[in-house]
Design a protein around this motif. Structure first.
Motif, PDB file in Angstrom:
ATOM      1  N   TRP A 190      -1.808 -13.723   1.212  1.00 40.61           N
ATOM      2  CA  TRP A 190      -2.218 -12.457   1.228  1.00 40.61           C
ATOM      3  C   TRP A 190      -3.306 -11.954   2.458  1.00 40.61           C
ATOM      4  O   TRP A 190      -3.161 -10.783   2.996  1.00 40.61           O
ATOM      5  CB  TRP A 190      -2.631 -11.623  -0.049  1.00 40.61           C
ATOM      6  CG  TRP A 190      -3.004 -10.371  -0.131  1.00 40.61           C
ATOM      7  CD1 TRP A 190      -4.176  -9.922  -0.363  1.00 40.61           C
ATOM      8  CD2 TRP A 190      -2.109  -9.353   0.087  1.00 40.61           C
ATOM      9  NE1 TRP A 190      -4.197  -8.453  -0.303  1.00 40.61           N
ATOM     10  CE2 TRP A 190      -3.036  -8.163   0.110  1.00 40.61           C
ATOM     11  CE3 TRP A 190      -0.832  -9.225   0.279  1.00 40.61           C
ATOM     12  CZ2 TRP A 190      -2.255  -6.886   0.064  1.00 40.61           C
ATOM     13  CZ3 TRP A 190      -0.061  -8.016   0.340  1.00 40.61           C
ATOM     14  CH2 TRP A 190      -0.986  -6.660   0.239  1.00 40.61           C
ATOM     15  N   THR A 208      -2.540  -9.303   5.176  1.00 41.02           N
ATOM     16  CA  THR A 208      -3.306  -8.285   5.615  1.00 41.02           C
ATOM     17  C   THR A 208      -4.025  -8.147   7.028  1.00 41.02           C
ATOM     18  O   THR A 208      -4.088  -7.200   7.607  1.00 41.02           O
ATOM     19  CB  THR A 208      -4.503  -7.993   4.561  1.00 41.02           C
ATOM     20  OG1 THR A 208      -5.371  -9.178   4.393  1.00 41.02           O
ATOM     21  CG2 THR A 208      -3.760  -7.825   3.163  1.00 41.02           C
ATOM     22  N   LYS A 264       3.184  -2.347   0.106  1.00 38.81           N
ATOM     23  CA  LYS A 264       4.296  -3.141   0.830  1.00 38.81           C
ATOM     24  C   LYS A 264       3.772  -4.552   0.912  1.00 38.81           C
ATOM     25  O   LYS A 264       3.046  -4.755   1.659  1.00 38.81           O
ATOM     26  CB  LYS A 264       4.540  -2.532   1.928  1.00 38.81           C
ATOM     27  CG  LYS A 264       5.243  -0.986   2.004  1.00 38.81           C
ATOM     28  CD  LYS A 264       5.522  -0.478   3.334  1.00 38.81           C
ATOM     29  CE  LYS A 264       5.927   0.987   3.030  1.00 38.81           C
ATOM     30  NZ  LYS A 264       5.585   1.823   4.363  1.00 38.81           N
ATOM     31  N   TRP A 265       4.226  -5.562   0.075  1.00 33.69           N
ATOM     32  CA  TRP A 265       3.741  -6.956   0.076  1.00 33.69           C
ATOM     33  C   TRP A 265       4.381  -7.488   1.540  1.00 33.69           C
ATOM     34  O   TRP A 265       3.567  -8.343   2.095  1.00 33.69           O
ATOM     35  CB  TRP A 265       4.552  -7.710  -0.891  1.00 33.69           C
ATOM     36  CG  TRP A 265       3.912  -7.063  -2.181  1.00 33.69           C
ATOM     37  CD1 TRP A 265       4.353  -6.332  -3.070  1.00 33.69           C
ATOM     38  CD2 TRP A 265       2.838  -7.751  -2.808  1.00 33.69           C
ATOM     39  NE1 TRP A 265       3.619  -6.066  -4.278  1.00 33.69           N
ATOM     40  CE2 TRP A 265       2.495  -7.190  -3.833  1.00 33.69           C
ATOM     41  CE3 TRP A 265       1.526  -8.550  -2.319  1.00 33.69           C
ATOM     42  CZ2 TRP A 265       1.310  -7.158  -4.898  1.00 33.69           C
ATOM     43  CZ3 TRP A 265       0.529  -8.874  -3.084  1.00 33.69           C
ATOM     44  CH2 TRP A 265       0.484  -7.792  -4.529  1.00 33.69           C
TER      45      TRP A 265
END
Length: 154
Positions: free
Chosen positions: A27, A31, A45-46
């Protein structure tokens, strides 16, 4: 039948633990390459629709960028603190382990139990009292304080 299902359960559990361990790292990477608008969009939205490496380019190529300067200072400070803590911990640990292994002295066993007991106390329990103590001494935001606190928890 029990012997054949046990490895499946063990591997499934290991994969689950691995996913929980690697998910925050994945993650952070997602990001770091996402645009800000994608990070604050609802629903989240992953997988980013558009990818940018501009943050990495700014950090490593633009010396006038405030974020790049702060990143370089933070990395340098971390290297200093980690280097000192590692070196001092190794020296003290080597000397103490030699003394406990080779020498005979009074209260050796009780001292070993005392050291073992300090490892049983979670570091999280000490965070607030240590912060209050360091704050009252006026030693916040200091590399020496950070080094001393890391050494006290190793």
């Amino acid at each position: 039948m029990k012997n054949k299902t046990m490895p499946v359960v063990q591997y499934s559990f290991a994969i689950l633990v691995l996913l929980f361990t690697l998910a925050p790292i994945a993650w952070m990477f997602v990001t770091s390459i996402s645009y800000h608008r994608d990070l604050i969009s609802v629903p989240l939205k992953w997988i980013p629709p558009a990818v940018t490496f501009q943050r990495y380019i700014d950090i490593f190529t633009n010396p006038n960028n405030d974020i790049a300067y702060a990143f370089k200072i933070a990395m340098f400070n971390s290297l200093i603190v980690c280097g000192i803590v590692t070196l001092v911990s190794l020296i003290v640990g080597l000397l103490a382990s030699y003394a406990f292994a080779r020498l005979k002295f009074v209260f050796k066993e009780k001292l070993m139990y005392l050291i073992l007991f300090t490892f049983m106390v979670p570091s999280v329990v000490l965070v607030i009292p240590l912060y209050l103590m360091v704050s009252r001494l006026g030693m916040l935001d200091s590399k020496i304080t950070l080094t001393a606190l890391y050494l006290s928890m190793v």
